[in-house]
Scaffold this motif. Structure first.
Motif, PDB file in Angstrom:
ATOM      1  N   TYR A 136       0.809  -1.211   0.000  1.00 18.74           N
ATOM      2  CA  TYR A 136       0.000   0.000   0.000  1.00 18.74           C
ATOM      3  C   TYR A 136       0.842   1.260   0.000  1.00 18.74           C
ATOM      4  O   TYR A 136       1.917   1.310   0.585  1.00 18.74           O
TER       5      TYR A 136
ATOM      6  N   MET B   8       1.678   4.966   1.260  1.00 24.44           N
ATOM      7  CA  MET B   8       1.626   5.562   2.597  1.00 24.44           C
ATOM      8  C   MET B   8       1.836   7.064   2.481  1.00 24.44           C
ATOM      9  O   MET B   8       2.488   7.548   1.548  1.00 24.44           O
TER      10      MET B   8
ATOM     11  N   ALA C  26       3.984  11.634   0.317  1.00 24.17           N
ATOM     12  CA  ALA C  26       3.463  10.288   0.102  1.00 24.17           C
ATOM     13  C   ALA C  26       4.470   9.469  -0.667  1.00 24.17           C
ATOM     14  O   ALA C  26       5.316  10.011  -1.399  1.00 24.17           O
TER      15      ALA C  26
ATOM     16  N   ALA D   8      -0.577   7.763   7.395  1.00 23.15           N
ATOM     17  CA  ALA D   8      -1.827   7.199   6.911  1.00 23.15           C
ATOM     18  C   ALA D   8      -1.540   6.186   5.819  1.00 23.15           C
ATOM     19  O   ALA D   8      -0.553   6.300   5.085  1.00 23.15           O
ATOM     20  N   ARG D   9      -2.423   5.197   5.723  1.00 19.71           N
ATOM     21  CA  ARG D   9      -2.305   4.176   4.700  1.00 19.71           C
ATOM     22  C   ARG D   9      -3.385   4.364   3.656  1.00 19.71           C
ATOM     23  O   ARG D   9      -4.556   4.571   3.975  1.00 19.71           O
ATOM     24  N   ARG D  10      -2.997   4.293   2.414  1.00 17.50           N
ATOM     25  CA  ARG D  10      -3.971   4.326   1.336  1.00 17.50           C
ATOM     26  C   ARG D  10      -4.264   2.903   0.922  1.00 17.50           C
ATOM     27  O   ARG D  10      -3.385   2.059   0.904  1.00 17.50           O
TER      28      ARG D  10
ATOM     29  N   GLU E 299      -8.413  10.006   0.476  1.00 16.00           N
ATOM     30  CA  GLU E 299      -7.910   8.829  -0.238  1.00 16.00           C
ATOM     31  C   GLU E 299      -7.293   7.799   0.711  1.00 16.00           C
ATOM     32  O   GLU E 299      -6.959   6.708   0.275  1.00 16.00           O
ATOM     33  N   TYR E 300      -7.137   8.135   1.964  1.00 15.73           N
ATOM     34  CA  TYR E 300      -6.448   7.276   2.920  1.00 15.73           C
ATOM     35  C   TYR E 300      -7.455   6.696   3.905  1.00 15.73           C
ATOM     36  O   TYR E 300      -8.310   7.421   4.413  1.00 15.73           O
ATOM     37  N   ASP E 301      -7.310   5.411   4.181  1.00 15.36           N
ATOM     38  CA  ASP E 301      -8.344   4.739   4.962  1.00 15.36           C
ATOM     39  C   ASP E 301      -7.957   4.445   6.411  1.00 15.36           C
ATOM     40  O   ASP E 301      -8.838   4.207   7.240  1.00 15.36           O
TER      41      ASP E 301
ATOM     42  N   TRP F 194      -5.393   5.659   9.789  1.00 13.16           N
ATOM     43  CA  TRP F 194      -4.588   6.759  10.310  1.00 13.16           C
ATOM     44  C   TRP F 194      -3.988   6.389  11.663  1.00 13.16           C
ATOM     45  O   TRP F 194      -4.603   5.669  12.449  1.00 13.16           O
TER      46      TRP F 194
END
Length: 124
Positions: A32, A34, A50, A97-99, A110-112, A114
């Protein structure tokens, strides 16, 4: 459950440096993109940097370009943000945060997942 834990924040003088780290659950990291975001008091959360899932692509906010460097170590499930030449305008809570996809984006929506954030304070 996805967990992101930031560390490395603190108090630093203008011109100083800090290195932030974000450790993630292994299953939720390597595939993913980040990102790092920050939020100052009274302001909206803003994009900082990012990096794509395979660390070949990066994106930076204009305000940090040339001073901050994002990197990742997929073997350690860890994201980094090296911050140099800090100014008081960089004072904020920093979030990783991870997308849910491999490509990079600069919008918080866009990131799900945190982290809880780490405070960075730069004194003048």
């Amino acid at each position: 459950q996805v967990q992101l834990v930031e560390s490395g924040g603190g108090l630093v003088q203008t011109g100083g440096s800090l290195r932030l780290s974000c450790t993630a659950s292994r299953r939720t990291f390597s595939g993913y993109a980040m990102g790092w975001f920050r939020q100052a008091p009274g302001k909206e959360r803003e994009f900082v940097a990012a990096i794509s899932s395979l660390p070949g692509s990066t994106l930076y906010a204009d305000s940090v370009k040339g001073r901050f460097t994002i990197s990742r170590d997929n073997a350690k499930s860890t994201l980094y943000l090296q911050m140099n030449n800090l100014t008081p305008e960089d004072t904020a809570v920093y979030y990783c945060a991870r997308r849910g996809y491999s490509g990079i984006r600069d919008q918080p929506r866009e990131y799900d997942y945190w982290g809880q954030g780490t405070q960075v304070t730069v004194s003048s």
